[in-house]
Design an enzyme around this catalytic site. Structure first.
Site, short mmCIF file in Angstrom:
data_model
loop_
_atom_site.label_atom_id
_atom_site.label_comp_id
_atom_site.label_asym_id
_atom_site.label_seq_id
_atom_site.Cartn_x
_atom_site.Cartn_y
_atom_site.Cartn_z
N LYS A 290 0.83 -1.22 0.00
CA LYS A 290 0.00 0.00 0.00
C LYS A 290 0.85 1.26 0.00
CE LYS A 290 -2.10 -0.88 3.91
NZ LYS A 290 -1.66 -2.20 4.40
N ARG B 31 -9.60 1.48 8.71
CA ARG B 31 -9.09 0.15 9.01
C ARG B 31 -10.09 -0.70 9.80
NH1 ARG B 31 -3.42 0.45 8.81
NH2 ARG B 31 -2.32 -1.45 9.37
N ARG C 198 11.64 -7.17 3.55
CA ARG C 198 11.84 -5.75 3.24
C ARG C 198 12.78 -5.09 4.24
NH1 ARG C 198 5.67 -3.39 4.23
NH2 ARG C 198 5.68 -3.55 6.48
N ARG D 279 11.19 -2.21 11.32
CA ARG D 279 10.07 -1.75 12.15
C ARG D 279 9.91 -2.67 13.35
NH1 ARG D 279 5.03 -0.56 8.21
NH2 ARG D 279 3.97 -1.52 9.99
N ARG E 5 -0.68 -8.93 13.37
CA ARG E 5 -1.21 -7.91 12.46
C ARG E 5 -2.12 -8.54 11.41
NH1 ARG E 5 4.30 -5.64 10.89
NH2 ARG E 5 3.23 -4.58 9.18
P1 ADP Z 1 0.82 -2.17 7.80
O1 ADP Z 1 -0.43 -2.05 6.98
O2 ADP Z 1 2.00 -2.66 7.03
O3 ADP Z 1 0.62 -2.97 9.06
P2 ADP Z 1 0.64 0.67 8.61
O4 ADP Z 1 1.75 1.64 8.50
O5 ADP Z 1 -0.57 0.94 7.80
O6 ADP Z 1 1.29 -0.75 8.29
O7 ADP Z 1 0.17 0.57 10.15
C1 ADP Z 1 1.06 0.28 11.19
C2 ADP Z 1 0.33 0.26 12.53
O8 ADP Z 1 -0.21 1.55 12.82
C3 ADP Z 1 -0.85 -0.70 12.64
O9 ADP Z 1 -0.46 -2.01 12.96
C4 ADP Z 1 -1.67 -0.04 13.77
O10 ADP Z 1 -1.11 -0.32 15.03
C5 ADP Z 1 -1.46 1.44 13.51
N1 ADP Z 1 -2.51 2.02 12.63
C6 ADP Z 1 -2.32 2.56 11.39
N2 ADP Z 1 -3.46 2.99 10.86
C7 ADP Z 1 -4.44 2.69 11.77
C8 ADP Z 1 -5.85 2.86 11.80
N3 ADP Z 1 -6.51 3.42 10.77
N4 ADP Z 1 -6.52 2.43 12.90
C9 ADP Z 1 -5.88 1.87 13.94
N5 ADP Z 1 -4.56 1.68 13.98
C10 ADP Z 1 -3.82 2.08 12.91
#
Ligand code: ADP
Length: 186
Positions: free
Chosen positions: A13, A88, A127, A131, A142
């Site tokens: 994404k 999300r 990757r 993190r 996750r």
């Molecule tokens: P990925 O999709 O690879 O897990 P993101 O950068 O989108 O990575 O998100 C990393 C973390 O940030 C998530 O695991 C969550 O803890 C938090 N997070 C991001 N966006 C949201 C959201 N919209 N609602 C709740 N938590 C979020």
């Protein structure tokens, strides 16, 4: 253009959102990036969400929705943007519908990146972004959170007939070509 890019962790994404942002000259709003940068800068938001991100759990809906709503007030988003990592959960999607409604705006595209689960874990591990939520254990969490809380968001947008399904397996360039064709046909 207002676009949502959607898919499980590791689907690509962020990578595709960056390319879309450049190509269509719209800002990229990544909630994950906002949280990671807050943690890095040790802001009060960062302190609040650090343990949640570390565990691979979700930040509470009210917090995320409030943050996105505030951020979208910035003039730089007035001509469109790409949302990455938001909405999300179904309550977040409902809240975002209301935000759009209030502004009299609509969503132009919901891009769903489809990648088989076996490939996601490999991708995230290889990757090597370092993190803190990228260990095998946390990735599993996750993905479980994705299945339980995030996957239902897809149905929300299917009901709105907004979903464009994109095959997320292939080179970055190939996938971006498909995304451009999809967006340009809108
Ligand atoms: P990925 O999709 O690879 O897990 P993101 O950068 O989108 O990575 O998100 C990393 C973390 O940030 C998530 O695991 C969550 O803890 C938090 N997070 C991001 N966006 C949201 C959201 N919209 N609602 C709740 N938590 C979020």
């Amino acid at each position: 253009m207002r676009i949502i890019i959607f898919g499980p962790p590791g689907a690509g994404k962020g990578t595709q959102a960056n390319l879309i942002s450049e190509e269509y000259d719209i800002p990229h709003l990544s909630t994950g990036e906002i949280f990671r940068s807050a943690i890095k800068n040790e802001t009060s938001l960062g302190k609040e969400v650090k343990a949640i991100l570390d565990a691979g759990d979700l930040v509470p809906d009210e917090k995320v929705v409030g943050l996105v709503e505030e951020e979208l007030k910035d003039d730089k988003y007035s001509d469109g943007y790409i949302l990455d990592g938001f909405p999300r959960t179904v309550p977040q999607a409902e809240a975002y519908d209301a935000i759009l409604d209030k502004k009299g705006k609509t969503l132009d595209a919901f891009l769903q990146l489809v990648v088989p689960e076996e490939e996601l874990i490999d991708r995230i591990l290889s990757r090597g972004e370092g993190r803190s939520d990228d260990s095998p254990e946390k990735i599993k969490n996750r993905l479980a959170v994705y299945r339980e809380e995030t996957a239902p968001v897809l149905n929300h947008y299917k009901k709105q007939d907004a979903v464009e399904t994109i095959d997320g397996v292939g080179s970055i360039e190939e996938i971006f070509e498909i995304i451009k064709e999809t967006l340009n046909s809108k």
